[in-house]
Motif scaffolding. Structure first.
Motif, mmCIF file in Angstrom:
data_model
loop_
_atom_site.group_PDB
_atom_site.id
_atom_site.type_symbol
_atom_site.label_atom_id
_atom_site.label_comp_id
_atom_site.label_asym_id
_atom_site.label_seq_id
_atom_site.Cartn_x
_atom_site.Cartn_y
_atom_site.Cartn_z
ATOM 1 N N GLN A 52 148.163 119.048 48.857
ATOM 2 C CA GLN A 52 148.733 117.716 49.073
ATOM 3 C C GLN A 52 149.368 117.591 50.468
ATOM 4 O OE1 GLN A 52 147.756 115.623 46.937
ATOM 5 N NE2 GLN A 52 149.377 114.764 45.659
ATOM 6 N N ASN A 53 149.046 116.502 51.152
ATOM 7 C CA ASN A 53 149.588 116.175 52.480
ATOM 8 C C ASN A 53 149.146 117.152 53.576
ATOM 9 O OD1 ASN A 53 151.193 113.940 51.439
ATOM 10 N ND2 ASN A 53 152.537 115.518 50.563
ATOM 11 N N ASN A 108 145.589 113.838 56.205
ATOM 12 C CA ASN A 108 146.727 113.839 55.273
ATOM 13 C C ASN A 108 146.200 113.575 53.862
ATOM 14 O OD1 ASN A 108 149.329 113.861 54.228
ATOM 15 N ND2 ASN A 108 149.696 111.709 54.722
ATOM 16 N N GLN A 123 145.852 113.140 50.093
ATOM 17 C CA GLN A 123 146.740 112.773 48.991
ATOM 18 C C GLN A 123 145.890 112.432 47.765
ATOM 19 O OE1 GLN A 123 149.089 109.525 50.583
ATOM 20 N NE2 GLN A 123 150.735 110.918 51.188
ATOM 21 N N SER A 124 146.135 113.167 46.713
ATOM 22 C CA SER A 124 145.393 112.946 45.471
ATOM 23 C C SER A 124 146.385 112.903 44.321
ATOM 24 C CB SER A 124 144.385 114.084 45.253
ATOM 25 O OG SER A 124 143.911 114.094 43.950
ATOM 26 N N TYR A 125 146.226 111.938 43.454
ATOM 27 C CA TYR A 125 147.153 111.791 42.329
ATOM 28 C C TYR A 125 146.369 111.730 41.026
ATOM 29 C CZ TYR A 125 150.544 110.917 45.994
ATOM 30 O OH TYR A 125 151.344 111.048 47.101
ATOM 31 N N TYR A 171 154.617 113.853 39.065
ATOM 32 C CA TYR A 171 154.879 114.424 40.392
ATOM 33 C C TYR A 171 156.367 114.403 40.720
ATOM 34 C CZ TYR A 171 149.831 114.000 40.893
ATOM 35 O OH TYR A 171 148.479 114.114 40.704
ATOM 36 N N GLU A 219 157.758 113.269 43.320
ATOM 37 C CA GLU A 219 157.997 112.269 44.349
ATOM 38 C C GLU A 219 157.887 110.870 43.756
ATOM 39 O OE1 GLU A 219 154.613 111.554 47.115
ATOM 40 O OE2 GLU A 219 153.742 113.347 46.168
ATOM 41 N N ASN A 254 143.870 105.652 48.741
ATOM 42 C CA ASN A 254 143.355 106.090 50.045
ATOM 43 C C ASN A 254 141.823 106.076 50.125
ATOM 44 O OD1 ASN A 254 146.007 106.594 50.890
ATOM 45 N ND2 ASN A 254 145.939 108.695 50.112
#
Length: 554
Positions: free
Chosen positions: A406-407, A439, A441-443, A470, A472, A539
């Motif tokens: 991530q990131n 960058n 980002q996967s959720y 998560y 965050e 994204n």
């Protein structure tokens, strides 16, 4: 020792063990082996697809040896152990005169042969099935607390190998229902369950993801006799190769006179019948019935010891089978020897090509739990399988591999791209394109749930619960919400945007918190769906798999 094992037995066993070691060293890994090697990088009491035994064996082997041989070292040992136990289970002193016949008989079974060096869940399954029958035979003669403990531990090891092991235990029990009145048998069950508690806890902690996938989430296809039942019957032949008529004839004419022989017959017929009935519902795989090789090998060898004419024919045909299988095994190493491209061919080459392009950059493979660990094994790079709604969940869906990337800057390889920053080509000529993401980002672990187990497909508003696992805070405005429509076989046929109504909850979703979105389903155009799945994207990535299949009420 000499009374049980003639010198010839150790000569043949040693030669086969050496052959398997050499094969293991020179044969590149197949895709499933690298996937289980990936298991071993994070030891756990369970994994998405299987119990943990295969991962533990690879971890232990890699702690002793490196490379392919390390992955397969314990399989070579277990393979030899299985053969040794089978020898001990044969009750006929004539066997000492026909040691070559014993090894040729076993060597002629194609998959049994392969699991002598390949590291797959079926490898420990075969070993512990043989060991279970060995301990069970002793238990029948003299049940005791010690034998109960031994039987319970072996049953637990069976179940730690593969879930199909439950069939071994059930059909042996059915062959001897008097065990239900035996206090030592119940003690063995209790011991087995206690040993299995860590896996039960793992299943509970992971919402029984393995059971849910195998029972209800695995996609299927419309039934055809050729693809399902006939394919299954052919698999029964494949397991025994050229000698299949003898194996099945011996089983057919078997009239067991002891409880142990009855267990062998019931186990064989039970597994065959179970998957035959299953073949009317879903496709079966050849290795699903692999456990019948154990009881049927014992029955067939004992029959051959008593029947000279059959013994001569089996010896001749098994020699031909041995030559063919040895040729095939060499073909696993040297591609020109085989008319097809197999999984052992070309993976080192494309991995090297991709490694030369991306260097040490982590690689994200879209929809491939196979290529991700394969590349990682041969390159040393970090990898991740980014699974979207067009694919299925796997170990990468539940472990920490997503968080590790991530990131970060990654190389993103997807089969859906026709151009990109780079490309590589496999031995089959398939070209894959990839791009760099600075960058990433996967959720994919966002969870979407509807309170109702079944929903009606209409224009009514629904309450969709979103859980953020998560650490965050997430801005829900950054995400796109979709719904996938599946047919009755749980195959994705259409995907539509999810309509968010105006009275939604707060914009930000706190860590480890839930919120409720008011949504409406977009009516599909191509099919009359039987199930839906919710899919979330961000994204520009394709939507993930963010719910289980939810049944639509008709």
């Amino acid at each position: 020792m000499a009374k049980r094992f003639p010198k010839a037995f150790f000569v043949f066993l040693g030669a086969l063990f050496l052959l398997n070691l050499i094969q293991s060293f020179f044969t590149p890994l197949i895709y499933d082996e690298t996937y289980y090697w990936y298991y071993a990088q994070q030891l756990a009491w369970g994994y998405f697809d299987h119990p943990p035994m295969v991962g533990f064996l690879i971890w232990l082997g890699n702690s002793i040896l490196a490379g392919e041989l390390g992955v397969r070292f314990l399989s070579c040992i277990l393979g030899s152990g299985t053969i040794t136990i089978l020898w001990l289970l044969v009750d006929n002193d004539l066997k000492k005169k026909y040691v070559p016949h014993f090894f040729l008989l076993l060597f002629s079974m194609a998959l049994f042969n392969a699991y002598g060096f390949l590291t797959l869940p079926d490898t420990p399954l075969l070993f512990f099935t043989a060991l279970f029958l060995f301990v069970y035979k002793k238990f029948l003669k003299e049940p005791s607390i010690v034998m109960s403990i031994a039987l319970g531990v072996v049953m637990a090891c069976l179940m730690y190998s593969k879930y199909h092991a439950v069939l071994v235990i059930i059909f042996v029990l059915i062959s001897n229902l008097s065990l239900l009145k035996n206090k030592f048998a119940w003690l063995a069950v209790i011991i087995a369950l206690l040993c299995y508690v860590p896996h039960f806890k793992w299943l509970y902690d992971h919402n029984f993801v393995s059971i849910e996938y195998h029972i209800s989430e695995r996609p299927n296809q419309p039934y055809t006799f050729e693809g399902f039942t006939l394919g299954y019957l052919l698999n029964l032949i494949v397991n025994f190769g050229l000698l299949f008529p003898w194996f099945y004839w011996v089983l057919f004419q078997s009239k067991p006179k002891t409880k142990f022989k009855k267990a062998l017959v019931y186990l064989s017929y039970g597994v065959i019948a179970f998957f035959f009935l299953s073949s009317f519902h879903r496709r079966t795989q050849a290795q699903w019935v692999i456990v019948i090789c154990i009881p049927m090998a014992i029955l067939t060898y004992e029959y051959l010891l008593q029947n000279g004419k059959s013994r001569k024919w089996v010896y001749r045909i098994s020699m031909v089978s041995a030559v063919l299988l040895l040729y095939a095994r060499m073909g696993l190493i040297h591609k020109p020897m085989l008319p097809i491209i197999y999984e052992t061919h070309g993976n080192k080459e494309w991995s090297k090509e991709l490694k030369n392009i991306v260097g040490d950059t982590p690689v994200v493979f879209e929809n491939s739990y196979r290529r991700a660990p394969m590349f990682s094994f041969y390159s040393g790079n970090e990898t991740f399988s980014l699974n979207n709604i067009y694919y299925r969940r796997n170990q990468y869906s539940i472990d920490s591999s997503e968080a590790a990337l991530q990131n970060r800057r990654v190389a993103y390889v997807t089969p859906f791209a026709t151009s990109g920053d780079f490309s590589y080509t496999t031995l089959s000529g398939r070209k894959y394109f990839g791009s760099y993401i600075d960058n990433f980002q996967s959720y994919r672990k966002l969870e979407c749930q509807i309170d109702d187990k079944e929903i009606v497909l209409n224009n009514e508003e629904l309450s969709l619960t979103i859980y953020n696992p998560y650490e965050e805070k997430l801005d829900l405005n950054d995400f796109n919400f979709n719904v996938g429509y599946l047919n009755k076989y749980k195959q994705l046929k259409e995907i539509k945007p999810l309509l968010l109504t105006s009275n939604n909850s707060e914009q930000f979703l706190k860590p480890n918190d839930t919120t409720i979105l008011k949504v409406k389903l977009t009516i599909p155009e191509k099919i009359v769906p039987h199930y839906i799945k919710f899919a979330v994207s961000k994204n520009g990535l394709l939507p993930g798999i963010n719910s289980t299949s939810i049944k639509i009420e008709k």
